[in-house]
Design a protein around this motif. Structure first.
Motif, PDB file in Angstrom:
ATOM      1  N   VAL A 171       0.800  -1.077  -0.066  1.00  0.00           N
ATOM      2  CA  VAL A 171      -0.143  -0.065  -0.174  1.00  0.00           C
ATOM      3  C   VAL A 171       0.836   1.325   0.189  1.00  0.00           C
ATOM      4  N   ALA A 172       0.880   1.825  -1.196  1.00  0.00           N
ATOM      5  CA  ALA A 172       1.598   3.133  -1.151  1.00  0.00           C
ATOM      6  C   ALA A 172       1.253   4.266  -0.529  1.00  0.00           C
ATOM      7  N   GLY A 173       1.915   5.230  -0.248  1.00  0.00           N
ATOM      8  CA  GLY A 173       1.323   6.354   0.840  1.00  0.00           C
ATOM      9  C   GLY A 173       0.586   5.874   1.994  1.00  0.00           C
ATOM     10  N   PRO A 211     -13.987   6.146  -3.701  1.00  0.00           N
ATOM     11  CA  PRO A 211     -13.720   4.738  -4.336  1.00  0.00           C
ATOM     12  C   PRO A 211     -12.209   4.678  -5.043  1.00  0.00           C
ATOM     13  N   GLY A 212     -11.632   3.411  -4.773  1.00  0.00           N
ATOM     14  CA  GLY A 212     -10.094   3.335  -5.466  1.00  0.00           C
ATOM     15  C   GLY A 212      -9.176   3.952  -4.587  1.00  0.00           C
ATOM     16  N   THR A 213      -9.415   4.406  -3.395  1.00  0.00           N
ATOM     17  CA  THR A 213      -8.295   4.938  -2.721  1.00  0.00           C
ATOM     18  C   THR A 213      -7.503   3.811  -2.075  1.00  0.00           C
ATOM     19  N   GLY A 214      -7.885   2.609  -2.134  1.00  0.00           N
ATOM     20  CA  GLY A 214      -6.991   1.711  -1.434  1.00  0.00           C
ATOM     21  C   GLY A 214      -7.692   0.904  -0.042  1.00  0.00           C
ATOM     22  N   LYS A 215      -8.977   1.255   0.059  1.00  0.00           N
ATOM     23  CA  LYS A 215      -9.519   0.967   1.333  1.00  0.00           C
ATOM     24  C   LYS A 215      -9.445  -0.690   1.967  1.00  0.00           C
ATOM     25  N   THR A 216      -9.979  -1.244   0.530  1.00  0.00           N
ATOM     26  CA  THR A 216      -9.887  -2.770   0.811  1.00  0.00           C
ATOM     27  C   THR A 216      -8.626  -3.220   1.057  1.00  0.00           C
ATOM     28  N   LEU A 217      -7.765  -2.543  -0.001  1.00  0.00           N
ATOM     29  CA  LEU A 217      -6.182  -3.165   0.087  1.00  0.00           C
ATOM     30  C   LEU A 217      -5.852  -2.998   1.421  1.00  0.00           C
ATOM     31  N   LEU A 218      -6.193  -1.689   2.097  1.00  0.00           N
ATOM     32  CA  LEU A 218      -5.298  -1.529   3.247  1.00  0.00           C
ATOM     33  C   LEU A 218      -5.887  -2.724   4.355  1.00  0.00           C
ATOM     34  N   ILE A 350       4.863   0.877  -7.522  1.00  0.00           N
ATOM     35  CA  ILE A 350       4.441  -0.601  -6.969  1.00  0.00           C
ATOM     36  C   ILE A 350       3.627  -1.228  -8.216  1.00  0.00           C
ATOM     37  N   HIS A 351       2.936  -0.621  -8.881  1.00  0.00           N
ATOM     38  CA  HIS A 351       2.208  -1.312 -10.214  1.00  0.00           C
ATOM     39  C   HIS A 351       3.121  -1.555 -11.080  1.00  0.00           C
ATOM     40  N   ALA A 352       4.231  -0.718 -11.454  1.00  0.00           N
ATOM     41  CA  ALA A 352       5.058  -0.926 -12.350  1.00  0.00           C
ATOM     42  C   ALA A 352       6.301  -1.870 -12.249  1.00  0.00           C
TER      43      ALA A 352
END
Ligand code: ADP
Ligand code: MG
Ligand code: ZN
Length: 617
Positions: A171-173, A211-218, A350-352
């Motif tokens: 998770v960046a940032g 949406p898409g700010t990485g909540k699920t990911l975090l 991260i994604h690159a």
């Protein structure tokens, strides 16, 4: 129903196979010849017949010159039922002597035949039917047991094992968010340490963000860091067709979690059940309320020491029921912001990582060009770039893939087939030129990065303007300049061609919306003063959300409209003045666009540096 059809196919195939085996069995060897009774009588009279086997009405005839190696009669025939064979033959004129020479064996209809006849003709279809019923019933029971399991939560346990494991590294940032959650991680890793000190760890964490700010990911990363099981369910999954199911699912989810403690329950999109109770007309709110109440009860009910942490995510914190946010429930709230430029760079990095990207690519330039992009947008951007590279049969992703994908994500795909007529091209060139020129001349407008008259998505052309830096706040002067830029296209068409096309419609809609916000939200109109108009409210009526409720008079509404008109008029004036004074520049931009279709930032700036005062066209 897939397994059912598979079963039936299997079943039919095996039946076919069995019949095939049987038929080849009986077919083996030559069949006895079918003859008539008269032929038989003739043969008897000639003395050719040795013996006749009578089975019911079937006669099997063995002849003198029969091939003894074959265990088959030479001929067969049938007689009428009821008449004994000897009587029949006598009737045909066979003498008693001739009859005595023939050995006649009368058999009961053989047991074998009986077996086959009865079994094949009646039992087998029955058995078949029975089997089909059995399969169907088994299927129905399957469905039934599914119906009976409605109360189960259906939460997915997400693996936190090796490969799929997500940690804070992924998770960046989101530095503050991670810091907040680190406590929970420590607690999950070693609950006893905290319990011994009598410390209470918040059991509920609410992640808020667009949406898409990485909540699920975090949330997954917290589970990954602590290395504990992770139960994932979405708020909408609680609500089914039947009332009471949601509450039952909540109970089941929590009891499952308690068995697996320490662990994390993640309720995604909790606003689906957690909306303010009592808001909404008709429909499903009863069920939602019950579900929400059950969540509240469960959260109050469990011992904070057992090590279950509930993380919920929402992008609509404003609509949540205040009861959810009370101490003891989701009392820890973590805000996930849209990433700023540095965070965007990290996310891109991260994604690159697992993509073959041109080695000297400047991700920072990409980050600069993508203000307002969420983490999900950035991940999607690199994916689009990879797809573009693949379509061009390249092994690595180039900068041009990424830049093109930015525009694609922003505006939709390029429409090469959408060919503009000469007239349309000219109008579009002046329209985009108008936007660009006004943006260039106004001090608070964002700089122009690219102008193009290649149609993309629904737009015939576009002017890409990007802010110099990410801003959280905007001043009135910026908005006023923005309005003028938005109207630049419209005014250019009007001034140059004396007519307006439909191409400006979208600009006008955006400008009107912005002007309305200035007046009603931000109190930026000098005449109406510092107040807001209209209250955003959450009401659901027939599935539609109604946002605005009026808290101002009819007279005020008129004044608001006047103000909005004034702002737009003023913006149009500003644009007109610029375009009139700088007509030479406008013509230059349009000419270049018609020649090259796109102008990049550097070229545009060079174009603007030239002196057009003496070069009137
Ligand atoms: P949300 O739940 O807030 O809508 P997600 O967590 O589902 O967003 O994010 C979607 C995707 O976006 C993630 O799977 C990830 O690939 C990417 N993403 C979002 N934020 C970040 C981030 N901060 N760092 C890395 N990737 C991110
Ligand atoms: Mg999500
Ligand atoms: Zn426009």
């Amino acid at each position: 129903m897939k397994p059912l059809s598979k079963n039936i196919i299997f079943f039919v195939l095996s039946i076919l196979l069995i019949t095939a085996i049987f038929s080849t069995y009986t077919l083996s060897g030559e069949k006895p010849k079918d003859v008539g009774i008269s032929t038989l009588v003739e043969q008897i009279k000639k003395g050719d017949v040795v013996s006749i086997d009578v089975t019911g009405n079937d006669l099997e005839i063995h002849l003198k010159n029969e091939d003894q190696t074959k265990k088959q009669p030479s001929e067969k025939t049938r007689k009428e039922s009821g008449e004994p064979l000897s009587e029949l033959l006598t009737r045909y004129g066979v003498s008693t002597e001739q009859l005595q020479l023939i050995q006649i064996t009368v058999r009961d209809e053989s047991r074998q035949a009986f077996f086959f006849n009865i079994l094949l003709s009646s039992l087998l279809p029955l058995a078949l039917l029975g089997l089909i019923f059995w399969f169907v019933i088994r299927q129905l029971q399957g469905a039934n047991s599914k119906a009976m399991s409605f109360g189960q939560s259906g939460a997915r346990e997400v693996s936190t094992k090796d490969k799929d494991r997500v940690t804070f590294k992924d998770v960046a940032g989101a530095i503050e968010a991670k810091e907040e959650l680190m406590e929970e991680v420590e607690f999950l890793k070693n609950p006893k340490k905290f319990v011994d000190l009598g410390a209470k760890i918040p059991k509920g964490v609410l992640l808020m963000g667009s949406p898409g700010t990485g909540k699920t990911l975090l949330a997954r990363a917290v589970a990954g860091e602590a290395n504990v099981p992770f139960f994932h369910i979405s708020g909408s999954e609680f609500v089914e067709m039947f009332v009471g199911v949601g509450a039952a699912r909540v109970r089941d989810l929590f009891s499952k979690a308690k068995k697996n403690a320490p662990c994390i329950i993640f309720i995604d999109e909790i606003d689906a059940v957690g909306r303010q109770r009592g808001a909404g007309l008709g429909g499903s709110h009863d069920e939602r309320e019950q579900t929400l109440n059950q969540i509240l009860v469960e959260m109050d009910g469990f011992d904070p020491h057992i090590g279950v942490i509930v993380i919920a995510a929402t992008n609509r914190p404003d609509v949540l029921d205040p009861a959810l946010l009370r101490p003891g429930r989701f009392d820890r709230q973590v805000v996930m912001d849209l990433p700023d430029i540095n965070e965007r760079l990290e996310i891109l990095a991260i994604h690159a990582k697992n993509k073959p990207i041109e080695s000297n690519i400047e991700l920072r330039r990409v980050a600069e060009r993508t203000p307002g992009f969420s983490g999900a947008d950035l991940a999607n951007l690199l994916n689009e770039a990879a797809i573009r590279a693949a379509r061009h049969d390249r092994k690595i992703i180039l900068m041009e893939d990424i830049l093109d994908s930015i525009e694609k994500v922003l505006l939709g795909p390029e429409r090469k087939s959408h060919i503009l007529s000469k007239q349309e091209r000219e109008v579009t060139a002046y329209h985009e030129g108008g936007h660009a020129l006004v943006a260039n001349q106004l001090p608070h407008a964002d700089p122009v990065h690219k102008i193009s008259i290649i149609s993309r998505g629904r737009a015939a052309g576009y002017t890409l303007k990007l802010p110099v830096e990410d801003k959280k706040m905007h001043a009135r002067a910026e908005f006023i300049d923005d309005l003028a830029v938005m109207l630049g296209g419209f005014v250019a068409e009007r001034e140059v061609f004396g007519d307006i096309t439909t191409g400006a419609g979208d600009d006008l809609r955006k400008a009107t919306r912005l002007a309305r916000q200035l007046v009603t939200r931000y109190g930026m109109s000098s005449n109406l003063g510092p107040r807001t108009f209209g209250e955003r409210e959450e009401m659901i009526f027939l599935g539609r959300e109604i946002h605005e409720s009026r808290d101002y008079s009819e007279k005020m509404a008129e004044k608001i409209d006047e103000e909005i008109n004034g702002l737009i008029q003023q913006a149009a004036e500003t644009a007109k003045k610029i375009l009139f004074e700088e007509r030479g520049r406008l013509d230059a931009i349009a000419r270049t666009l018609l020649k090259k279709e796109t102008i990049e930032r550097e070229e545009f700036e060079a174009l603007m540096k030239e002196d057009y005062a003496n070069k009137k066209t």
